[in-house]
Structure formats: C-alpha cells, structure tokens
Design an enzyme around this catalytic site. Sequence first.
Site, PDB file in Angstrom:
ATOM      1  CG  HIS A  58      33.220  34.683  41.723  1.00 50.23           C
ATOM      2  ND1 HIS A  58      33.445  33.378  41.360  1.00 50.23           N
ATOM      3  CD2 HIS A  58      34.437  35.275  41.726  1.00 50.23           C
ATOM      4  CE1 HIS A  58      34.725  33.194  41.142  1.00 50.23           C
ATOM      5  NE2 HIS A  58      35.362  34.330  41.363  1.00 50.23           N
ATOM      6  CB  SER A 107      37.559  29.376  39.819  1.00 53.64           C
ATOM      7  OG  SER A 107      36.809  30.529  40.107  1.00 53.64           O
ATOM      8  NE  ARG A 108      43.927  28.742  41.470  1.00 53.42           N
ATOM      9  CZ  ARG A 108      44.911  28.835  40.580  1.00 53.42           C
ATOM     10  NH1 ARG A 108      45.474  27.751  40.124  1.00 53.42           N
ATOM     11  NH2 ARG A 108      45.330  30.000  40.161  1.00 53.42           N
ATOM     12  CD  GLU A 156      36.997  38.535  55.527  1.00 51.35           C
ATOM     13  OE1 GLU A 156      36.789  37.440  56.087  1.00 51.35           O
ATOM     14  OE2 GLU A 156      36.798  39.639  56.066  1.00 51.35           O
ATOM     15  CG  MET A 176      40.843  36.449  37.384  1.00 52.32           C
ATOM     16  SD  MET A 176      42.544  35.946  37.167  1.00 52.32           S
ATOM     17  CE  MET A 176      42.590  34.484  38.164  1.00 52.32           C
ATOM     18  CG  ASP A 200      42.019  34.975  46.613  1.00 56.78           C
ATOM     19  OD1 ASP A 200      42.802  34.023  46.524  1.00 56.78           O
ATOM     20  OD2 ASP A 200      40.950  35.026  45.992  1.00 56.78           O
TER      21      ASP A 200
HETATM   22  O1  PAF Z   1      40.818  37.328  42.772  1.00 55.90           O
HETATM   23  C1  PAF Z   1      40.794  37.324  41.517  1.00 55.90           C
HETATM   24  O2  PAF Z   1      39.956  36.661  40.878  1.00 55.90           O
HETATM   25  C2  PAF Z   1      41.820  38.146  40.752  1.00 55.90           C
HETATM   26  O3  PAF Z   1      43.044  38.146  41.403  1.00 55.90           O
HETATM   27  C3  PAF Z   1      41.350  39.575  40.455  1.00 55.90           C
HETATM   28  C4  PAF Z   1      41.154  40.370  41.730  1.00 55.90           C
HETATM   29  C5  PAF Z   1      40.056  39.540  39.657  1.00 55.90           C
HETATM   30  C6  PAF Z   1      42.410  40.303  39.616  1.00 55.90           C
HETATM   31  O4  PAF Z   1      42.637  39.648  38.416  1.00 55.90           O
END
Ligand code: PAF
Length: 280
Positions: free
Chosen positions: A38, A185-186, A147, A31, A149
């Site tokens: 990332h 990101s938060r 992992e 996102m 999330d």
């Molecule tokens: O983990 C994320 O950033 C989002 O949930 C994803 C997998 C890109 C789906 O919008």
Amino acid sequence: MIHRDIASIRNTISSWRADSKQVRIGLVPTMGALHEGHLSLVDEARRRCDRVVVSIFVNPTQFDSKTDLAAYPRTEAEDIALLAGADAVFIPSVEVMYPSGFSSQVQVRGLADRLEGVHRPGHFDGMATVVTKLFGISGADLAFFGEKDWQQLQIVRRLVADLDLPVGIVPCPTLREADGLALSSRNRRLSPEARAIAPRLHAIMQDCARALRAGDRADECLETARRALGTAGFTGIDYLVCADAETLAPSEPAKQEGRALRLLAAASLGSVRLIDNIVI
Ligand code: PAF
C-alpha cells in the site's frame, strides 16, 4: 488530516482546488491493514500528484462471507501512523458509505463473472460500487491500484471507460517478500507452517510461465503446476489459468495473436486464500 464524513473530505479537496486550478489529486483506495505494498501506491501517488488522499474502508459489500469480513484485520491506529505521506485520510463508517435506503450497484458484466467472480459471488459488484463512490467523493484525477489484484484492476479500468469517469487509473507493480510471496493484508493470518509453504505459489507459477513461454502445451503446463501446488501443501486450488491480460478470457501462447497473457491463480492454505498473477 483524518476525515470521517463525506462533507469534510469534500471541503478539504475543494479548498485545494480553490487554491490552485492545476492541482492534481491522487486517490489510493485501501481497506487498511496497510503494508509496504500500500505504501508503494502512496509513494507513487506522491510522485505523480500534488495532493494525495488515502481511503481506509473495510467494504462489507465486497465480502461474500461474514466470517471473512469479521476476520479481516483492522489496524486503524497503525495505518494512520503509516500515512504521514498522505495529505488526507478518509475513514468513513459503513453508515456514511451506505446510509439507510442505499440501493445502487455498479456491475461490470463478463469481466467480473470470471475467476474470482466464480468463487466470490458479488465480490466485484461490491468493489466496483465502492470504488465508483470513492471516485465521486474525491473527484481524484488519478487513482492508484496494485497489480496484485489484477482482475480488480481490469474491472476498474473497464468501469471508468464505460461510465466516462474523469479519473486516470495508474497500475502499480506487486511488491513481494524476499522469498517471492506477494504482499497482502491476509498474509498476517498465515500460521508459521502455512507461511513456509506460501511462497511456493509464486515459484510454481514462475515455472509454469517459463514452460508456457517455451511453447509447451498449455493444458499440460497448467496441470503440472496444479499438481505441484497440491504436493506443496495447498489445500484448495480455486483456479490456475492462463488468460488474456485484459479480458481475462482463457487463452494460451499458441492462440494469443499478439495480445498480452497473464497467469492467474487462487489457492488456499487452510482458511487463508492467496491470489497471485504474473506476466507470461
Ligand atoms: O483492493 C482493495 O483493497 C479493495 O478492493 C478496494 C479497492 C480498496 C475497494 O474496497
């Protein structure tokens, strides 16, 4: 390299497949508001695939609150600059992903109703729907998920198995700051005071996991950890649970019967909600 509509990204991917039938395509769904976590997914995709597609889409359907959606950091120019390691970046608009008349939804019952699902109703339906669309658009062979999330990762694995989607899911370890705070990101929304408290989440979870491994009573370990979070300054604890790592059903070492366990937590510092999970 930047694609904003579905036909354009599909043409590029088709041309890769036309060049070589063996080409292995990796997808890193994001996102945006990219950080080292990332980029470690992109690096892993680079190692395992011939071509790497990164998607950047702040998916409105996975936000249960308009305020949270509006507050989500959007840093497209910086994100693109960080993605030199990708072969294609897919940045669709909301209209491209959800054109007028869009009516479908992917729901993973059970798994999606627990933990985050209780506190963010509809979040996983939105996530599962957009991820399924991204798999369909990209036709990726492998897709890379952090992992960090953990529940999202289990839900994606479940939906891929249930819907027979031809994509392999590659889990990638959580990256942490030197003080233990999981990259997110938060984190950039944390005030200096909150940032100083935030790493206590991981430290308290580690203490709790150690006590659980040592055979202490699960309810007491969890209660001690919840109290410690409150004392540290966390303003809300949505959950702190010991669960089966795959089904996320509450469990504990005494009942695990050889299955992997995970300690998962969500706690807030003011308006910023942090989640974390570790192996037990
Ligand atoms: O983990 C994320 O950033 C989002 O949930 C994803 C997998 C890109 C789906 O919008």
